[in-house]
Motif scaffolding. Structure first.
Motif, mmCIF file in Angstrom:
data_model
loop_
_atom_site.group_PDB
_atom_site.id
_atom_site.type_symbol
_atom_site.label_atom_id
_atom_site.label_comp_id
_atom_site.label_asym_id
_atom_site.label_seq_id
_atom_site.Cartn_x
_atom_site.Cartn_y
_atom_site.Cartn_z
ATOM 1 N N ARG A 59 0.752 -1.134 -0.077
ATOM 2 C CA ARG A 59 0.047 0.117 -0.040
ATOM 3 C C ARG A 59 1.068 1.078 0.023
ATOM 4 O O ARG A 59 0.341 2.346 -0.464
ATOM 5 C CB ARG A 59 -0.983 0.004 1.097
ATOM 6 N N THR A 235 -1.212 10.719 2.701
ATOM 7 C CA THR A 235 -2.425 11.128 3.263
ATOM 8 C C THR A 235 -3.777 10.487 2.722
ATOM 9 O O THR A 235 -3.890 9.387 2.976
ATOM 10 C CB THR A 235 -2.609 12.611 3.460
ATOM 11 N N THR A 236 -4.149 11.012 1.729
ATOM 12 C CA THR A 236 -5.321 10.298 1.137
ATOM 13 C C THR A 236 -5.252 8.989 0.438
ATOM 14 O O THR A 236 -5.879 8.356 0.124
ATOM 15 C CB THR A 236 -6.036 11.240 0.197
ATOM 16 N N GLN A 237 -4.011 8.855 -0.273
ATOM 17 C CA GLN A 237 -3.584 7.378 -0.795
ATOM 18 C C GLN A 237 -3.357 6.613 0.192
ATOM 19 O O GLN A 237 -4.111 5.489 0.455
ATOM 20 C CB GLN A 237 -2.477 7.522 -1.475
ATOM 21 N N LYS A 238 -2.343 6.855 1.307
ATOM 22 C CA LYS A 238 -1.729 6.046 2.223
ATOM 23 C C LYS A 238 -2.903 5.494 3.072
ATOM 24 O O LYS A 238 -3.428 4.254 3.657
ATOM 25 C CB LYS A 238 -0.860 6.357 3.004
ATOM 26 N N ASP A 239 -3.821 6.526 3.678
ATOM 27 C CA ASP A 239 -4.852 6.368 4.590
ATOM 28 C C ASP A 239 -6.340 5.851 4.373
ATOM 29 O O ASP A 239 -6.967 5.393 5.297
ATOM 30 C CB ASP A 239 -4.806 7.394 5.703
ATOM 31 N N ILE A 240 -6.486 6.262 3.096
ATOM 32 C CA ILE A 240 -7.903 5.814 2.564
ATOM 33 C C ILE A 240 -7.506 4.682 1.695
ATOM 34 O O ILE A 240 -8.589 3.710 1.790
ATOM 35 C CB ILE A 240 -8.604 7.211 1.784
ATOM 36 N N GLY A 241 -6.553 4.652 0.993
ATOM 37 C CA GLY A 241 -6.113 3.115 0.767
ATOM 38 C C GLY A 241 -6.297 2.783 -0.661
ATOM 39 O O GLY A 241 -6.399 1.497 -0.969
#
Ligand code: LCS
Length: 394
Positions: A59, A235-241
């Motif tokens: 991820r 942020t939005t890639q790592k944590d929303i995934g």
């Protein structure tokens, strides 16, 4: 990123990959792994702390995906690329990263149905409001920008009406206010249009379409400044995934190699079919960026290499006539999506744009008579014969 190759046709095949790093493998290896082993606990600590380069978990990064990200960055002439599990994962990661509660977005007066849905949700949940702009003049665009405007979001050509927006004009206005311009470049691909070269800041693709090109992947891509995309990644890639799978990245790398060849053929076929559609007695209007008599044609000449592979047209008749025409097709496929080898045809008002309330659909000029055609790679004569006999059946 620094580009190695100056010609687009070479970059689509080679950029971002060095066979010497991969045991001489001609094609990019598929790293189908979810995680990576550390030699020691201390090495794991260093990787998490950012003190040592190397992969941690897919991820957060994957070597196959990295080649794709470097390639798309080079093709769009941007600093960095990021890959996502769908076009909508890319759109949402960018818009959520750029906004906070009570911000405002100015968008083109036509958007893909799910992008419209996302903006509506952001308004309801986070009071991120939006205004639609025709973006035909700088005065009108300027008049919609507020102190809390966080970005300008543009589709061009607009799905499905094929209206064009002058990206140079939009980016000049945005610079006056120091706000970023985000462009959904799905309908053109970087082969036909490169918004960053026209002063825009962020480019988004539904890679499901021309970039994949074979109807077998759902994916999204983003290109922009390194500093912004580093922050999206963390942020939005790592944590929303919403990441892409390594296999889908591999398929996109394969699809990209033939992008210029495929798109030239899509454009050749679309130009032929457009000429036939415009004189058919059952067709009321045809919308295609390469129409020299269309008021948007100077924009096409300025910012797009060719007209693309999508044509929309209005039939003379009712919604039922439009459906009858689709049902009368013999081998052309009734399906949403676009950019595939197969010609795909759909009815936007009841399919891709059905989620948009009727009054907005009317403003966007998505009528019940409108049909969207993604012209495929078959012989154009066969495509036309099937369309003609279906139109004649109305
Ligand atoms: N942006 C545009 C302009 C699109 O046309 C689409 C999908 C997306 C974003 C979202 O990409 P996805 O998540 O599907 O990869 N457009 C579709 C269409 O016109 N027919 O089916 C999907």
């Amino acid at each position: 990123m620094s580009k190695k190759y100056s010609k687009f046709e070479t970059s689509v095949i080679h950029e971002g990959y060095n066979a010497k790093d991969m045991l001489g493998s001609l094609t990019t290896p598929l790293f189908q792994t979810s995680t990576y082993t550390f030699d020691t606990a201390e090495q794991g600590e260093r990787r998490f702390a950012g003190d040592e380069d190397g992969y941690i978990y897919s991820r957060l990064g994957n070597p196959t995906v990295k080649v794709l990200e470097e390639r798309i960055a080079a093709l769009e002439n941007g600093e960095r690329g990021l890959a996502f599990g769908s076009g909508m994962a890319a759109v949402s990661a960018v818009l959520v990263a750029l906004t906070k509660a009570n911000d405002h977005i100015v968008c083109s007066s036509g958007l893909y149905g799910c992008t419209f849905g996302l903006l509506t949700m952001m308004q309801e949940k986070y009071q991120v409001t939006h205004d639609f702009s025709q973006m035909e003049t700088s005065e009108e665009l300027r008049s919609l920008i507020k102190p809390e405007t966080a970005c300008i979001y543009v589709e061009t050509p607009i799905n499905p009406t094929m209206k064009l927006i002058d990206l140079e004009m939009v980016s000049q206005v945005a610079k006056e206010f120091d706000i970023p311009v985000v462009v959904d470049n799905t309908f053109s691909s970087p082969y036909l249009q490169r918004p960053i070269e026209l002063g825009c800041d962020v480019v988004i693709h539904s890679a499901t379409k021309y970039i994949g090109g074979h109807g077998d992947v759902v994916a999204g891509l983003v290109v922009g400044k390194k500093e912004f995309l580093d922050s999206v990644q963390m942020t939005t890639q790592k944590d929303i995934g919403g990441i892409i799978s390594p296999f889908d990245a591999w398929l996109l790398l394969r699809g990209l190699k033939t992008l210029p060849i495929r798109l030239d053929r899509h454009c050749d076929n679309a130009e032929k079919v457009f000429e036939k559609l415009r004189v058919h007695p059952k067709v009321a209007n045809v919308y295609y960026p390469n129409d020299t008599s269309h008021p948007d044609y100077p924009i096409r000449e300025k910012q797009m290499k060719r007209g693309g592979g999508v044509i929309s047209f209005e039939i003379k008749g009712t919604k039922q006539d439009a459906q009858k025409m689709l049902n009368a097709l013999s081998f052309l496929k009734i399906a949403v999506s676009l950019g595939d080898a197969e010609t795909l045809i759909e009815h936007p008002a009841t399919m891709t744009h059905a989620v948009i309330p009727e009054e907005f659909r009317r403003d966007m000029r998505i009528t019940d008579q409108l049909i969207r055609l993604s012209v495929g790679l078959e012989a154009w004569e066969d495509i036309w014969h099937d369309l003609e006999q279906a139109l004649d059946s109305i």
